[in-house]
Each structure stands twice: as structure tokens, then as C-alpha cells.
Design a protein around this motif. Sequence first.
Motif, PDB file in Angstrom:
ATOM      1  N   SER A  58       0.908  -1.194  -0.013  1.00  0.00           N
ATOM      2  CA  SER A  58      -0.045   0.197   0.054  1.00  0.00           C
ATOM      3  C   SER A  58       1.039   1.203   0.135  1.00  0.00           C
ATOM      4  O   SER A  58       2.210   1.124   0.338  1.00  0.00           O
ATOM      5  N   LEU A  59       0.147   2.266  -0.446  1.00  0.00           N
ATOM      6  CA  LEU A  59       1.069   3.442  -0.336  1.00  0.00           C
ATOM      7  C   LEU A  59       1.421   4.156   0.977  1.00  0.00           C
ATOM      8  O   LEU A  59       0.785   3.828   1.669  1.00  0.00           O
ATOM      9  N   VAL A  60       2.615   4.541   1.041  1.00  0.00           N
ATOM     10  CA  VAL A  60       3.167   5.259   2.333  1.00  0.00           C
ATOM     11  C   VAL A  60       2.374   6.573   2.471  1.00  0.00           C
ATOM     12  O   VAL A  60       2.070   7.089   1.561  1.00  0.00           O
ATOM     13  N   ILE A  61       1.634   6.737   3.716  1.00  0.00           N
ATOM     14  CA  ILE A  61       0.832   7.838   3.786  1.00  0.00           C
ATOM     15  C   ILE A  61       1.265   8.490   5.317  1.00  0.00           C
ATOM     16  O   ILE A  61       1.925   7.985   6.163  1.00  0.00           O
ATOM     17  N   ASP A  62       0.731  10.016   5.278  1.00  0.00           N
ATOM     18  CA  ASP A  62       1.434  10.711   6.535  1.00  0.00           C
ATOM     19  C   ASP A  62       0.136  10.597   7.569  1.00  0.00           C
ATOM     20  O   ASP A  62       0.578  10.849   8.758  1.00  0.00           O
ATOM     21  N   ARG A  63      -0.910  10.515   7.214  1.00  0.00           N
ATOM     22  CA  ARG A  63      -1.985  10.201   8.316  1.00  0.00           C
ATOM     23  C   ARG A  63      -2.977   9.098   7.936  1.00  0.00           C
ATOM     24  O   ARG A  63      -2.843   8.595   6.798  1.00  0.00           O
ATOM     25  N   ALA A  64      -3.753   8.669   8.796  1.00  0.00           N
ATOM     26  CA  ALA A  64      -4.701   7.670   8.740  1.00  0.00           C
ATOM     27  C   ALA A  64      -5.614   7.778   7.382  1.00  0.00           C
ATOM     28  O   ALA A  64      -5.971   8.997   7.480  1.00  0.00           O
ATOM     29  N   ASP A  65      -5.571   7.049   6.681  1.00  0.00           N
ATOM     30  CA  ASP A  65      -6.819   6.990   5.690  1.00  0.00           C
ATOM     31  C   ASP A  65      -7.438   5.665   5.585  1.00  0.00           C
ATOM     32  O   ASP A  65      -6.896   4.701   5.200  1.00  0.00           O
ATOM     33  N   SER A  66      -8.906   5.522   5.735  1.00  0.00           N
ATOM     34  CA  SER A  66      -9.603   4.298   5.806  1.00  0.00           C
ATOM     35  C   SER A  66      -9.594   3.886   4.567  1.00  0.00           C
ATOM     36  O   SER A  66     -10.149   2.680   4.572  1.00  0.00           O
ATOM     37  N   PHE A  67      -9.547   4.627   3.334  1.00  0.00           N
ATOM     38  CA  PHE A  67     -10.008   4.204   2.227  1.00  0.00           C
ATOM     39  C   PHE A  67      -8.880   3.768   1.269  1.00  0.00           C
ATOM     40  O   PHE A  67      -8.923   3.662  -0.066  1.00  0.00           O
ATOM     41  N   LEU A  68      -7.594   3.845   1.729  1.00  0.00           N
ATOM     42  CA  LEU A  68      -6.405   3.457   0.871  1.00  0.00           C
ATOM     43  C   LEU A  68      -6.581   1.980   0.725  1.00  0.00           C
ATOM     44  O   LEU A  68      -6.727   1.008   1.336  1.00  0.00           O
ATOM     45  N   PRO A  69      -6.193   1.637  -0.640  1.00  0.00           N
ATOM     46  CA  PRO A  69      -6.115   0.355  -0.935  1.00  0.00           C
ATOM     47  C   PRO A  69      -5.177  -0.461  -0.681  1.00  0.00           C
ATOM     48  O   PRO A  69      -3.900   0.011  -0.455  1.00  0.00           O
ATOM     49  N   LEU A  70      -5.475  -1.813  -0.326  1.00  0.00           N
ATOM     50  CA  LEU A  70      -4.282  -2.728  -0.214  1.00  0.00           C
ATOM     51  C   LEU A  70      -4.075  -3.447  -1.564  1.00  0.00           C
ATOM     52  O   LEU A  70      -4.982  -3.832  -2.240  1.00  0.00           O
ATOM     53  N   ILE A  71      -2.910  -3.179  -2.152  1.00  0.00           N
ATOM     54  CA  ILE A  71      -2.855  -3.949  -3.447  1.00  0.00           C
ATOM     55  C   ILE A  71      -2.041  -5.332  -3.442  1.00  0.00           C
ATOM     56  O   ILE A  71      -0.906  -5.366  -2.709  1.00  0.00           O
ATOM     57  N   LYS A  72      -2.895  -6.263  -3.970  1.00  0.00           N
ATOM     58  CA  LYS A  72      -2.337  -7.554  -3.725  1.00  0.00           C
ATOM     59  C   LYS A  72      -1.960  -7.867  -5.101  1.00  0.00           C
ATOM     60  O   LYS A  72      -2.683  -7.854  -6.201  1.00  0.00           O
ATOM     61  N   GLY A  73      -0.802  -8.465  -5.564  1.00  0.00           N
ATOM     62  CA  GLY A  73      -0.205  -8.779  -6.876  1.00  0.00           C
ATOM     63  C   GLY A  73       0.300 -10.205  -6.956  1.00  0.00           C
ATOM     64  O   GLY A  73       0.887 -10.621  -6.018  1.00  0.00           O
ATOM     65  N   LYS A  74       0.126 -10.620  -8.158  1.00  0.00           N
ATOM     66  CA  LYS A  74       0.929 -11.743  -8.415  1.00  0.00           C
ATOM     67  C   LYS A  74       1.497 -11.469 -10.071  1.00  0.00           C
ATOM     68  O   LYS A  74       1.000 -10.957 -10.692  1.00  0.00           O
ATOM     69  N   ILE A  75       2.525 -12.306 -10.041  1.00  0.00           N
ATOM     70  CA  ILE A  75       3.320 -11.855 -11.279  1.00  0.00           C
ATOM     71  C   ILE A  75       3.962 -13.138 -11.928  1.00  0.00           C
ATOM     72  O   ILE A  75       4.234 -14.145 -11.180  1.00  0.00           O
ATOM     73  N   GLU A  76       3.708 -13.216 -13.268  1.00  0.00           N
ATOM     74  CA  GLU A  76       4.276 -14.475 -14.002  1.00  0.00           C
ATOM     75  C   GLU A  76       5.057 -14.017 -15.263  1.00  0.00           C
ATOM     76  O   GLU A  76       5.015 -12.959 -15.590  1.00  0.00           O
ATOM     77  N   ASP A  77       6.098 -14.640 -15.318  1.00  0.00           N
ATOM     78  CA  ASP A  77       7.053 -14.268 -16.492  1.00  0.00           C
ATOM     79  C   ASP A  77       6.422 -14.691 -17.896  1.00  0.00           C
ATOM     80  O   ASP A  77       5.696 -15.838 -17.976  1.00  0.00           O
TER      81      ASP A  77
END
Length: 161
Positions: A58-77
Motif C-alpha cells: 500500500s502507499l506510504v501515507i502521513d495520516r490515517a486513511d480508511s479508504f487506502l487500497p491494499l494492492i495484492k499482486g501476482k506476477i508471471e514471466d
Amino acid sequence: MPFFPHQSEILVSPQSKAEVMSNLGKVTKNMNFLAYNALKQNTHLFNGLIKENSFSISLVIDRADSFLPLIKGKIEDTPMGSILFLSYSLFPSSAFFLGFWNVVSLLLSLFFGLINEKYMYAVICLGFAFLNYGFAWAHFKRKIKISQEVFHQILETKKTE
């Protein structure tokens, strides 16, 4: 359409899987989202966990943000680079509180409408549930755009449908 705000995306990168993971590793501070750390200065763009074939950041933030997305990813060659499968979702605690308050609002609406016969209160509670849900989706979508811009700049990838 899922109940909780969620979005998926597929990115195609001309970089190999190793290059993509290396680029992500350079801008991500390894941390556990469930652990509490008092951070004073952070020079990274993302916080999260990077594994061999997947990541959760997730992005680094300076203050609390309830709507910040959690990015989950998978990668394939692939022979020509790599493919990233991304999923943007609310953090579990934010999803819990969104669900909790919507359930409470709907139960209050049923209580006032069916048991107490105070129809105006029932409509107000129902309106609050829809307003709360709409607000969460709107702000989550706005935060996704911000996270996507930063993520795309780092990877310099092309989006596919």
C-alpha cells in the motif's frame, strides 16, 4: 458486484519478473500491516510484503486513511516480459467497519420500520446505510487512481483490459 469495494487490473510489462520484483523491492519498505510501528521518516513509496511471485503493498501515507487500497499482486514471466495480476481492496479493518455500520443501520431501519412504526427514522437509517456505502465506494475509487498512478510510474507498464 462485490459488497466491499474492490477492483482488479492486469498489467503487461516489458520487464522480466525479476526486474519488476527488484523495482518493487527498491521502493517498498518490508513491513507487516498488522504490526504497529512508529515511523518517523520513510523514504519508500510503498509499505508491504514482497514474496517470490506475489506481493501485498500500500502507499506510504502521513495520516490515517480508511479508504487506502491494499494492492495484492501476482506476477508471471512471459517470453516478452511479465504479466501482473493486481487486486485492489480495502484493508480488513476498514472492510469490517464498513460492513458493521451498514448492518447496524439496516437493523435499525428494520427496528424502526417494523417494530416501532417510526417510518421516518427507518428511512433516515436506510438512507444513512446507502450514503455510507456510496461514500466508501467513491473515496476508495479515488484512492485507487492515486495508487495506480504511482504503481504505473514505477513499473512503466501498459494497461490491458
